[in-house]
Design an enzyme around this catalytic site. Structure first.
Site, PDB file in Angstrom:
ATOM      1  N   GLU A  15       0.833  -1.206   0.000  1.00  0.00           N
ATOM      2  CA  GLU A  15       0.000   0.000   0.000  1.00  0.00           C
ATOM      3  C   GLU A  15       0.873   1.264   0.000  1.00  0.00           C
ATOM      4  O   GLU A  15       0.535   2.254  -0.648  1.00  0.00           O
ATOM      5  CB  GLU A  15      -0.945   0.017   1.199  1.00  0.00           C
ATOM      6  CG  GLU A  15      -2.001  -1.099   1.215  1.00  0.00           C
ATOM      7  CD  GLU A  15      -2.779  -1.225  -0.094  1.00  0.00           C
ATOM      8  OE1 GLU A  15      -3.060  -0.187  -0.728  1.00  0.00           O
ATOM      9  OE2 GLU A  15      -3.078  -2.363  -0.492  1.00  0.00           O
ATOM     10  N   ASP A  46      -4.335  -5.396  -9.312  1.00  0.00           N
ATOM     11  CA  ASP A  46      -3.610  -4.234  -9.827  1.00  0.00           C
ATOM     12  C   ASP A  46      -3.097  -4.519 -11.230  1.00  0.00           C
ATOM     13  O   ASP A  46      -3.230  -3.701 -12.136  1.00  0.00           O
ATOM     14  CB  ASP A  46      -2.409  -3.910  -8.927  1.00  0.00           C
ATOM     15  CG  ASP A  46      -2.853  -3.547  -7.517  1.00  0.00           C
ATOM     16  OD1 ASP A  46      -4.015  -3.141  -7.371  1.00  0.00           O
ATOM     17  OD2 ASP A  46      -2.040  -3.677  -6.590  1.00  0.00           O
TER      18      ASP A  46
END
Ligand code: ADP
Ligand code: MG
Ligand code: ZN
Length: 622
Positions: free
Chosen positions: A435, A510
């Site tokens: 993150e 992603d």
């Protein structure tokens, strides 16, 4: 529909008749059989020879293995014949005089063919059995058909007619969508006062098609039109037309329009029109005849409206592109009203409507909530308001605080928090760096979006998440924005690679998103060195209808070039992400450490760590 009802009746009578006939035949046979055997005495051969010599016998009839004897006094008897030997000879052997024998009529008769009866039974029993099974199946299906028939009468939901509830929705209940309302006001005026328009010979649209993303308020808007015009409203969903039995869909259409014609002026609303109105002949699999018939029925009903009909057909779909072109011809759904996703102002208005009757804390700013929810549909916002109220109730608070709204945004976006899902130390570290990678790239790459929140508490599908603030959603995006977005998406993956020297499965989504963006840049947006060409094909989904079997419009060589361009974009993005992460490695470590400790970072804390206030730079603005 009558024949369907009649057939089973005839059918049962047929079967009953058949069984009866068979019984009669059987009984008759048994009567005949008993007559010829049981009531007659049986005598022995030597007794017969004796009687013959006594000249008491008038005639003999040989029937199969038996001899029927008729005496002079008309009495009858049966004698068992010796097998394999002529009657004459046999009787002679038993002592009958040849002369006496000659005086008697000897007849030969065919034995009644019992094998016929046996054959009949063998054939008819399984047949009967089959018929029985068939009949019970028929009985069941008959029930089904009847049900479907009933449905065809009653399925439409009716509002605003005598005895049924009023729609109760007006334009005031629909926030934003001003242009759509403007369009529909004309329809409302017509339904309120049809004569005014008809006198002038004005042609009012028979069909209005509401299109828009799911949850943009199409159904709501249609009901509002009915509420405003104060006329009966027949609502049915496209998928409800499609039932198991052929002919029922079109039967329903017929009933629906017949009912509506009695209630003019009125509105017929067909929700999810694409369920039936898809381009004919497209798509795969069966079930098309039914849909086609239903669609044809709708078309012919609409064509059949008289000039002075006071019925308006509203329909809605979120896939106008797959609709059959026949639906969009003049005189059918010739007017299209587009319902957009709400913009910031409209979102605030929707929130206002959906917080009526909910106690709000003084600090609540629906404006801020609206700012943070670009891309939310009306339905999402309504859901959001409800979630905020639920969260408040769970916390046993008296009024809804702003923080509950912000929590609710995440819940609607990502699904509920999964606090019970405990991460191991190693996993936590991985998620934290992942993150941090997203966040740092987002904050330091030009054209990327500011970070509002980072979390490693898993939510729904996501292991952790970084929420950015998209500046007001824009319809047009530039290439540099896409490139930064791809780099940010790959930021998590890149951070894992740099820090741990290997990557985890946490980056799957992603990568998928990044690849799809890169491919779009090349194939659709003309943003690669292949130039402004739109390459079509291959990626189209089969179930979308029209594009089925859409050949790709480029060669294999071009396909290879496209792939190469996509790789280049991805490679470049990874390089940019690496660059940022390596340069800011110290900050990345700090973010990760803080995340492991607190699991969640709000914007202020985050900006303290990175040492700058994030804003879209002036140069970023167009
Ligand atoms: P659609 O038919 O377009 O999928 P709906 O009309 O069923 O969407 O919308 C679902 C719910 O979302 C509505 O019942 C309403 O509560 C809310 N909603 C959607 N759009 C709006 C809007 N513009 N104003 C107020 N509420 C809305
Ligand atoms: Mg709907
Ligand atoms: Zn990620």
């Amino acid at each position: 529909m009558k024949p369907i009802k009649k057939i089973p009746k005839n059918f049962t009578t047929n079967i009953a008749g058949f069984v009866l006939l068979l019984l009669v035949v059987l009984v008759l046979f048994s009567i005949i059989a008993s007559e010829s055997f049981e009531k007659v005495d049986q005598i022995s051969l030597n007794r017969l020879a004796y009687e013959i010599n006594d000249e008491n016998v008038e005639s003999l009839t040989v029937i199969g293995p038996n001899i029927e004897v008729v005496f002079e006094d008309e009495e009858k008897a049966i004698v068992k014949k010796e097998p394999d030997i002529a009657v004459f000879e046999s009787l002679e052997n038993w002592g009958a005089e040849r002369d006496n024998l000659r005086k008697i009529d000897i007849d030969f008769e065919e034995e009644p063919d019992w094998s016929f009866l046996v054959t009949l039974l063998i054939i008819s029993l399984p047949l009967l059995f089959l018929l029985f099974i068939f009949r019970s199946i028929f009985k069941q299906t008959k029930g089904g058909a009847m049900q479907a028939l009933d449905f065809s009468k009653a399925k439409a939901r009716v509002f605003g007619d005598e005895g049924s509830p009023k729609s109760g929705v007006t334009f005031d209940d629909v926030a934003g969508l001003e242009e759509a309302k403007e369009e529909l006001k004309e329809v409302v005026d017509f339904l309120k006062e049809p004569s005014r328009f008809l006198k002038l010979g004005a042609r009012i649209p028979k069909g209005v098609l509401l299109t828009g993303a799911p949850g943009t308020g199409k159904t709501l808007m249609a009901r509002a039109v009915a509420g405003e015009a104060n006329v009966p409203f027949f609502e049915i969903s496209g998928s409800e037309f499609i039932e198991l039995f052929v002919g029922v869909g079109s039967g329903r259409v017929r009933d629906l329009f017949a009912n509506a014609k009695k209630k003019q002026p009125c509105i017929i609303y067909i929700d999810e029109l694409d369920a039936i109105g898809r381009a004919r002949g497209a798509g795969l699999g069966g079930g098309h005849d039914e849909r086609e018939q239903t669609l044809n029925q709708i078309l012919s009903e609409m064509d059949g409206f008289k000039q002075d009909a006071k019925i308006v057909v509203l329909a809605s779909t979120n896939r106008p592109d797959v609709l059959d072109s026949a639906l969009l011809r003049p005189g059918r759904f010739d007017r299209k009203v587009i319902l957009d996703l709400p913009d910031k102002k409209a979102r605030e208005a929707v929130l206002k409507i959906h917080t009526i009757g909910k106690p709000l804390s003084k600090n609540v700013s629906l404006k801020e909530v609206a700012e943070r929810t670009p891309g939310f549909s009306g339905a999402d916002l309504s859901n959001l308001a409800n979630e905020a109220a639920l969260l408040t109730a769970r916390k046993k608070e008296k009024s809804i605080k702003q923080s509950r709204f912000l929590e609710a945004i995440e819940k609607v976006l990502l699904g509920p928090e999964r606090k019970s899902f405990v991460m191991g130390e190693k996993e936590k570290e991985l998620a934290a760096y992942h993150e941090a990678g997203h966040a740092i790239t987002s904050s330091f790459l030009p054209y990327a979006e500011p970070v509002r929140k980072i979390s490693i508490v898993s939510r729904g599908q996501a292991g952790g998440y970084t929420i950015k603030i998209p500046t007001e959603e824009s319809r047009i995006k530039r290439k540099s924005e896409f490139l930064s977005e791809i780099a940010v998406l790959l930021g998590g993956y890149t951070a894992e690679k740099i820090v741990f020297k290997e990557v985890s499965t946490g980056a799957v989504n992603d990568l998928e998103k990044a690849s799809s963006y890169a491919r779009k840049l090349v194939k659709e947006f003309g943003m690669s060195s292949l130039g402004p060409v739109h390459f079509k094909g291959e990626q189209e989904h089969v179930f979308l209808g029209r594009e089925v079997g859409g050949e790709k419009n480029y060669s294999e060589e071009t396909a290879a070039k496209i792939d190469k361009e996509v790789f280049l974009f991805i490679e470049e993005a990874v390089k940019r992400a690496e660059d940022v992460i390596q340069k800011k490695r110290k900050i990345v470590d700090k973010i990760a450490k803080k995340l492991i400790e607190k699991e969640m970072l709000e914007r202020e804390e985050y900006e303290e760590i990175i040492g700058k206030k994030q804003e879209k730079k002036a140069s970023d603005k167009r």
